[in-house]
Enzyme design. Sequence first.
Site, PDB file in Angstrom:
ATOM      1  N   GLU A 137      82.938  26.640 -82.866  1.00 15.11           N
ATOM      2  CA  GLU A 137      83.123  26.450 -81.429  1.00 15.11           C
ATOM      3  C   GLU A 137      83.287  24.944 -81.155  1.00 15.11           C
ATOM      4  O   GLU A 137      83.110  24.489 -80.037  1.00 15.11           O
ATOM      5  CB  GLU A 137      81.978  27.061 -80.633  1.00 15.11           C
ATOM      6  CG  GLU A 137      80.592  26.646 -81.084  1.00 15.11           C
ATOM      7  CD  GLU A 137      79.496  27.280 -80.255  1.00 15.11           C
ATOM      8  OE1 GLU A 137      79.467  27.035 -79.055  1.00 15.11           O
ATOM      9  OE2 GLU A 137      78.671  28.019 -80.830  1.00 15.11           O
ATOM     10  N   HIS A 168      69.465  33.553 -86.338  1.00 16.78           N
ATOM     11  CA  HIS A 168      70.238  32.414 -85.832  1.00 16.78           C
ATOM     12  C   HIS A 168      69.201  31.452 -85.250  1.00 16.78           C
ATOM     13  O   HIS A 168      68.390  31.854 -84.411  1.00 16.78           O
ATOM     14  CB  HIS A 168      71.205  32.876 -84.737  1.00 16.78           C
ATOM     15  CG  HIS A 168      71.716  31.731 -83.913  1.00 16.78           C
ATOM     16  ND1 HIS A 168      72.351  30.650 -84.487  1.00 16.78           N
ATOM     17  CD2 HIS A 168      71.637  31.470 -82.582  1.00 16.78           C
ATOM     18  CE1 HIS A 168      72.664  29.782 -83.536  1.00 16.78           C
ATOM     19  NE2 HIS A 168      72.241  30.255 -82.374  1.00 16.78           N
ATOM     20  N   CYS A 221      78.129  31.045 -81.493  1.00 15.08           N
ATOM     21  CA  CYS A 221      77.472  30.969 -82.812  1.00 15.08           C
ATOM     22  C   CYS A 221      77.700  32.221 -83.656  1.00 15.08           C
ATOM     23  O   CYS A 221      77.278  32.275 -84.811  1.00 15.08           O
ATOM     24  CB  CYS A 221      75.972  30.764 -82.646  1.00 15.08           C
ATOM     25  SG  CYS A 221      75.590  29.246 -81.801  1.00 15.08           S
TER      26      CYS A 221
HETATM   27  P1  HMG Z   1      62.928  22.755 -71.883  1.00 13.53           P
HETATM   28  O1  HMG Z   1      62.993  23.343 -70.525  1.00 13.53           O
HETATM   29  O2  HMG Z   1      63.030  21.279 -71.987  1.00 13.53           O
HETATM   30  O3  HMG Z   1      61.606  23.117 -72.637  1.00 13.53           O
HETATM   31  O4  HMG Z   1      64.087  23.388 -72.730  1.00 13.53           O
HETATM   32  P2  HMG Z   1      60.394  24.077 -72.181  1.00 13.53           P
HETATM   33  O5  HMG Z   1      59.729  23.493 -70.992  1.00 13.53           O
HETATM   34  O6  HMG Z   1      60.860  25.503 -72.134  1.00 13.53           O
HETATM   35  O7  HMG Z   1      59.456  23.844 -73.450  1.00 13.53           O
HETATM   36  C1  HMG Z   1      59.849  24.265 -74.706  1.00 13.53           C
HETATM   37  C2  HMG Z   1      58.610  24.723 -75.441  1.00 13.53           C
HETATM   38  O8  HMG Z   1      57.800  23.584 -75.729  1.00 13.53           O
HETATM   39  C3  HMG Z   1      57.735  25.694 -74.640  1.00 13.53           C
HETATM   40  O9  HMG Z   1      57.218  26.640 -75.546  1.00 13.53           O
HETATM   41  C4  HMG Z   1      56.609  24.789 -74.158  1.00 13.53           C
HETATM   42  O10 HMG Z   1      55.386  25.480 -73.890  1.00 13.53           O
HETATM   43  C5  HMG Z   1      56.452  23.876 -75.342  1.00 13.53           C
HETATM   44  P3  HMG Z   1      57.493  28.215 -75.335  1.00 13.53           P
HETATM   45  O11 HMG Z   1      56.818  28.594 -74.089  1.00 13.53           O
HETATM   46  O12 HMG Z   1      59.001  28.357 -75.212  1.00 13.53           O
HETATM   47  O13 HMG Z   1      56.945  28.842 -76.566  1.00 13.53           O
HETATM   48  N1  HMG Z   1      55.777  22.603 -75.065  1.00 13.53           N
HETATM   49  C6  HMG Z   1      54.859  22.040 -75.882  1.00 13.53           C
HETATM   50  N2  HMG Z   1      54.354  22.460 -77.068  1.00 13.53           N
HETATM   51  C7  HMG Z   1      53.434  21.659 -77.679  1.00 13.53           C
HETATM   52  N3  HMG Z   1      52.993  20.489 -77.143  1.00 13.53           N
HETATM   53  C8  HMG Z   1      53.482  20.039 -75.972  1.00 13.53           C
HETATM   54  C9  HMG Z   1      54.461  20.822 -75.290  1.00 13.53           C
HETATM   55  N4  HMG Z   1      55.151  20.683 -74.126  1.00 13.53           N
HETATM   56  C10 HMG Z   1      55.937  21.793 -73.999  1.00 13.53           C
HETATM   57  N5  HMG Z   1      53.052  18.878 -75.466  1.00 13.53           N
HETATM   58  C11 HMG Z   1      65.381  24.800 -74.140  1.00 13.53           C
HETATM   59  C12 HMG Z   1      64.025  24.124 -73.930  1.00 13.53           C
HETATM   60  C13 HMG Z   1      65.400  25.469 -75.482  1.00 13.53           C
HETATM   61  C14 HMG Z   1      65.606  25.834 -73.026  1.00 13.53           C
HETATM   62  C15 HMG Z   1      66.488  23.701 -74.038  1.00 13.53           C
HETATM   63  O14 HMG Z   1      66.318  22.789 -75.092  1.00 13.53           O
HETATM   64  C16 HMG Z   1      67.901  24.277 -74.112  1.00 13.53           C
HETATM   65  O15 HMG Z   1      68.469  24.663 -73.085  1.00 13.53           O
HETATM   66  N6  HMG Z   1      68.519  24.317 -75.314  1.00 13.53           N
HETATM   67  C17 HMG Z   1      69.887  24.858 -75.512  1.00 13.53           C
HETATM   68  C18 HMG Z   1      69.958  26.358 -75.352  1.00 13.53           C
HETATM   69  C19 HMG Z   1      69.337  27.121 -76.506  1.00 13.53           C
HETATM   70  O16 HMG Z   1      69.130  26.599 -77.590  1.00 13.53           O
HETATM   71  N7  HMG Z   1      69.084  28.430 -76.280  1.00 13.53           N
HETATM   72  C20 HMG Z   1      68.591  29.297 -77.325  1.00 13.53           C
HETATM   73  C21 HMG Z   1      69.059  30.730 -77.192  1.00 13.53           C
HETATM   74  S1  HMG Z   1      70.828  30.829 -76.965  1.00 13.53           S
HETATM   75  C22 HMG Z   1      71.490  30.593 -78.565  1.00 13.53           C
HETATM   76  O17 HMG Z   1      70.782  30.637 -79.518  1.00 13.53           O
HETATM   77  C23 HMG Z   1      72.955  30.339 -78.664  1.00 13.53           C
HETATM   78  C24 HMG Z   1      73.334  28.891 -78.922  1.00 13.53           C
HETATM   79  O18 HMG Z   1      73.084  28.563 -80.272  1.00 13.53           O
HETATM   80  C25 HMG Z   1      74.793  28.642 -78.562  1.00 13.53           C
HETATM   81  C26 HMG Z   1      75.855  29.508 -79.195  1.00 13.53           C
HETATM   82  O19 HMG Z   1      75.739  30.711 -79.351  1.00 13.53           O
HETATM   83  O20 HMG Z   1      76.931  28.932 -79.450  1.00 13.53           O
HETATM   84  C27 HMG Z   1      72.525  27.926 -78.068  1.00 13.53           C
END
Ligand code: HMG
Length: 390
Positions: free
Chosen positions: A79, A233, A111
């Site tokens: 992609e 993935h 992906c």
């Molecule tokens: P965010 O909003 O910055 O993070 O984005 P958050 O607030 O959701 O926190 C992440 C985790 O860290 C949470 O844990 C928090 O509790 C924890 P969870 O509740 O999820 O288990 N946390 C802590 N842990 C320890 N100590 C601390 C602390 N503070 C917080 N101090 C997000 C995170 C992944 C949403 C963002 O990075 C994002 O949008 N990433 C891109 C999208 C993505 O990867 N999505 C995954 C599914 S889609 C997919 O896999 C397809 C993809 O590969 C694309 C394709 O297909 O081409 C993305």
Amino acid sequence: MKIGIDKIGFYTPHLYVDMNELAVARNVEPAKFTIGIGQEQMSVAPITQDAVTLAANAALEILDENDKEKIDLVIFGTESGIDHSKSAAVYVHHLLGINPQARSIELKQACYGATAAIQMAKGHIALNPESKVLVLGSDIARYGLNTSGESTQGAGAVAIVISAEPKIMALEDQSAFLTADIMDFWRPTYSDQAYVDGKFSNEQYIAFFSKVWEAYKEKTGHSIEDFEAICYHLPYTKMGLKALRTILDEGSEADKERLLANYEISKTYNKNVGNIYTGALYLSLLSLLEQKEDLKEGSRIGLFSYGSGAVGEFFTGILQPDFKAHLNVESHSNLFASRKEVSVGKYEEIFQESLPVDGSRIELDIDKDPATICLSGMADHMRLYVNKER
Ligand code: HMG
């Protein structure tokens, strides 16, 4: 006839950022990135690497002369394409000197692209058992500086040879798949950075896993106890764990322990590379194959592929006798050991570098890039590639 993975190669650029440093620079507690997201290092692609060169470098380590002669289909899942018309596969076909009597195409569904390529390759080998197919999954994940997706970027590629009587893993015939038109993550043709609804994407990943897992069990009669490990993935390494946890109660204590322990191993490379989109699932499989010392032939491995937008698939493979002898553990260990850490400032500088879009000529300094295959410049709107060994 068995059909499956005969060889698997991997490449990631020579530069990375430490996630603790990135967290400090972004005013975030480091544990959020290292534990909450589950990433330790993030590969950074210099301007001399793109989806084509990453894939070509990954394939370079596995292809011998016999493969180059037998390969009659090159399928490039990506992609991060570099051209709306010409496929990235044609460049790789040339850079590696593959038999001219081959078909070369690019395939896209976020992906999921490399998984689609593998399933197509399987059909091709069923009709042409003497031939081989080169499947490439290569991407540079870019969300932008200071965005919430930034900690889930990465860069790298896998190269897989699919053949009859494979040496590493035979793919089983049954699989379960699903398509639904959703906007969880996408990249419009005018943007070099992805748009994402982060929370929604996480929910959909889990929902897709749940649906294809249930459908797979119904189709096959298999259950959690039939799996030595399940690879996911991995957009970031906590994501697969969240999905795995949703099914652990279906098994005994021993099943839980085994699957959790093997999950830990299956994220080894991914936590130091970041998201490589199409290649991420296969990088996780590679981590498991290369890092779990007592992994036994005959074991069934589950594979969950997810490509936003979205398509998901759950399929399986059986490890073949003496598969360990056909892996490149040492070369991957050297690849990681020879990488260089860059500061957050340097990463930001590299991130913002761009190629001319007006047709002007540019020559890039490929001496700074230890990769064998590099992008050496552009002229008249054409990318110029070099294979330093040819
Ligand atoms: P965010 O909003 O910055 O993070 O984005 P958050 O607030 O959701 O926190 C992440 C985790 O860290 C949470 O844990 C928090 O509790 C924890 P969870 O509740 O999820 O288990 N946390 C802590 N842990 C320890 N100590 C601390 C602390 N503070 C917080 N101090 C997000 C995170 C992944 C949403 C963002 O990075 C994002 O949008 N990433 C891109 C999208 C993505 O990867 N999505 C995954 C599914 S889609 C997919 O896999 C397809 C993809 O590969 C694309 C394709 O297909 O081409 C993305």
